[in-house]
Motif scaffolding. Sequence first.
Motif, short mmCIF file in Angstrom:
data_model
loop_
_atom_site.label_atom_id
_atom_site.label_comp_id
_atom_site.label_asym_id
_atom_site.label_seq_id
_atom_site.Cartn_x
_atom_site.Cartn_y
_atom_site.Cartn_z
N PHE A 1 0.82 -1.22 0.00
CA PHE A 1 0.00 0.00 0.00
C PHE A 1 0.85 1.27 0.00
CE2 PHE A 1 -2.21 3.16 2.82
CZ PHE A 1 -3.12 3.60 1.88
N SER A 2 1.78 1.36 0.94
CA SER A 2 2.56 2.59 1.07
C SER A 2 3.58 2.75 -0.05
CB SER A 2 3.26 2.62 2.43
OG SER A 2 2.30 2.65 3.47
N THR A 3 4.14 1.63 -0.50
CA THR A 3 5.05 1.70 -1.65
C THR A 3 4.33 2.29 -2.86
OG1 THR A 3 6.32 -0.21 -0.87
CG2 THR A 3 6.48 0.34 -3.21
N LEU A 4 3.10 1.82 -3.09
CA LEU A 4 2.34 2.30 -4.25
C LEU A 4 1.84 3.73 -4.06
CD1 LEU A 4 0.24 -0.85 -5.21
CD2 LEU A 4 2.15 0.15 -6.47
N ARG A 5 1.27 4.03 -2.90
CA ARG A 5 0.64 5.35 -2.75
C ARG A 5 1.67 6.48 -2.76
NH1 ARG A 5 -0.46 7.80 2.61
NH2 ARG A 5 0.74 6.74 4.22
N HIS A 6 2.77 6.31 -2.07
CA HIS A 6 3.78 7.36 -2.06
C HIS A 6 4.49 7.45 -3.42
CE1 HIS A 6 3.48 8.50 2.12
NE2 HIS A 6 3.55 7.24 2.49
N GLY A 7 4.80 6.29 -4.00
CA GLY A 7 5.49 6.29 -5.28
C GLY A 7 4.64 6.89 -6.39
N LEU A 8 3.37 6.45 -6.47
CA LEU A 8 2.49 6.97 -7.51
C LEU A 8 2.20 8.45 -7.30
CD1 LEU A 8 -0.07 4.02 -7.82
CD2 LEU A 8 1.69 4.69 -9.47
N TYR A 9 2.07 8.86 -6.04
CA TYR A 9 1.84 10.28 -5.76
C TYR A 9 2.97 11.13 -6.33
CZ TYR A 9 1.44 14.68 -3.20
OH TYR A 9 1.36 16.01 -2.89
N ARG A 10 4.20 10.73 -6.08
CA ARG A 10 5.34 11.50 -6.58
C ARG A 10 5.42 11.45 -8.10
NH1 ARG A 10 7.54 15.33 -3.95
NH2 ARG A 10 9.49 14.97 -5.08
N GLY B 1 -3.00 12.79 -4.87
CA GLY B 1 -3.14 11.91 -3.72
C GLY B 1 -4.37 11.03 -3.80
N ALA B 2 -5.47 11.57 -4.31
CA ALA B 2 -6.71 10.80 -4.40
C ALA B 2 -6.56 9.63 -5.37
CB ALA B 2 -7.86 11.71 -4.84
N VAL B 3 -5.98 9.88 -6.53
CA VAL B 3 -5.81 8.82 -7.52
C VAL B 3 -4.81 7.77 -7.02
CG1 VAL B 3 -5.09 8.28 -9.87
CG2 VAL B 3 -6.38 10.37 -9.42
N ALA B 4 -3.68 8.23 -6.48
CA ALA B 4 -2.67 7.30 -5.97
C ALA B 4 -3.22 6.46 -4.83
CB ALA B 4 -1.43 8.06 -5.51
N GLY B 5 -3.96 7.09 -3.91
CA GLY B 5 -4.53 6.37 -2.78
C GLY B 5 -5.57 5.34 -3.20
N ALA B 6 -6.41 5.70 -4.17
CA ALA B 6 -7.44 4.77 -4.63
C ALA B 6 -6.81 3.52 -5.26
CB ALA B 6 -8.34 5.46 -5.64
N LEU B 7 -5.80 3.70 -6.09
CA LEU B 7 -5.15 2.55 -6.72
C LEU B 7 -4.46 1.66 -5.69
CD1 LEU B 7 -3.62 4.36 -9.84
CD2 LEU B 7 -5.57 2.79 -9.82
N THR C 1 -3.88 9.54 1.93
CA THR C 1 -2.82 9.95 1.01
C THR C 1 -2.90 11.44 0.71
OG1 THR C 1 -2.88 7.74 -0.01
CG2 THR C 1 -1.75 9.48 -1.23
N THR C 2 -4.12 11.94 0.48
CA THR C 2 -4.25 13.37 0.20
C THR C 2 -3.95 14.20 1.44
OG1 THR C 2 -6.64 13.22 0.62
CG2 THR C 2 -5.92 13.08 -1.66
N SER C 3 -4.48 13.77 2.60
CA SER C 3 -4.30 14.57 3.82
C SER C 3 -2.85 14.56 4.27
CB SER C 3 -5.21 14.07 4.94
OG SER C 3 -4.94 12.71 5.27
N GLN C 4 -2.17 13.42 4.15
CA GLN C 4 -0.77 13.35 4.57
C GLN C 4 0.15 14.07 3.57
OE1 GLN C 4 0.32 9.23 5.27
NE2 GLN C 4 0.19 9.50 7.48
#
Length: 328
Positions: free
Chosen positions: A86-95, A117-123, A186-189
Motif C-alpha cells: 500500500f505505502s510503496t504504491l501510494r507514495h510512489g504513484l503520488y510522486r 493523492g486521491a488517484v494514488a490512494g485509490a489505486l 494519502t491526500t491529507s498526509q
Amino acid sequence: MSADRRRPLWHHFAIGGLGDMGATLISHPADVLKVRLQLRGELDAKRPAVHLKDYREVARQLCRTDGLRRGLYPGLSAALLRHSIFSTLRHGLYRVFEEHWASSGRSVNLASRIGCGAVAGALAGSVANPCDVVLIRMQADGSLAPSQRRNYRHALDGIVRIAREEGARTLWRGIQPCVLRAMLITTSQNASYGTARSFLGTQLGLQGFGLNICSAICSGTVACLVTSPVDVVKTRIMQSRTSGTYSGPIDCMVQAIRLEGPLALYKGLTATFLRLWPHTVMLFVLQERIDHALAGERVWSSSVPLPKFFGATFEDGTWSRSLRQRVS
C-alpha cells in the motif's frame, strides 16, 4: 523529501514503503488500541462513546493480560505486508503524478496535490485491501471470546485461510471504505505535508530537520481529523463475521449513528492521534533520511540548521528581539 535534485522514479516507491514500514514498528501498539476501541460497544445504544475507563481497560488488557507480542504487536506481519504494498504504491504513484503534473508546465498547488493523492490512494488501497482485512482481524482477535478467535499465525496464513474458508471475495470485503480512507490518508498526509513544508519554509524561514518535523506534525493532525470516521466504518465492516451485518459503508455509518450517536464515528480518536501523530512524523523523517541514503548523500548533517523566523536565527540570539519588533 529533498527536492534539490531529481530522483529516479524507483526512489519514490522505495522510500514510501520503507518509511511507513519503519514507522509502523513504533506506532503499531497504538494502532491495536485504536482498533479495539473502535469496536467497543459496536451497535450498542447504551455505549454511544468511549470514555477514559475504556482506554484504561483496553490498555491494561493489551499490556498485562495479552503480553508484548499478542497484546501490543498482534498483526505486525500483516501491517508490514500491507505497507510494503500500500505505502510503496501510494507514495510512489503520488510522486510520479506530481512530477508529471509539474513537468507539463503547470504549477503544483494544494488542488493538484489533492488530485494526485486521491488517484494514488485509490489505486494503492484497491490492491492492498486483502492485507487490510487480515490486519484488522489479527488486531481485533484478542477482544473476542477464545471460541470466536480466528488465530491466524501470520499474514499469509490469514490470506490463505480467508480465501479457503470464506471465499476469495471476502478478501475484498470493505473495499469501499478502504479505498475512501486510502484516498483521504494519502491526500491529507502528502498534500498537507507539501503545503505546510512550502509555507513554513518560505514564510517562517524553517529549514532542515525542524522543517521536516513541523511539516510532519501538521500533516499528522490533518490526517487524524479527516480519516477517523471512515476508519471506524472500515474497521467494523472488515471485522464482521458475516457479510449480512452491514449492507455497505453507508448502512454501517447509519446504524452506528442511530444506535450509538454521531460520536461513534470518532471512537478511538485519541488513540488515532497517539498512533498517527508519531507515525506520520517518523514516516516523513525516515523518508528524508532514506532518500539521502539512496542518493549517496549524507543522511544526518553534523549540525542541524535551527529555524529562522522573520529574518533572525536562534544562533545569533536576536530572535526574540526581532520578533517583538516585527509584531509591534
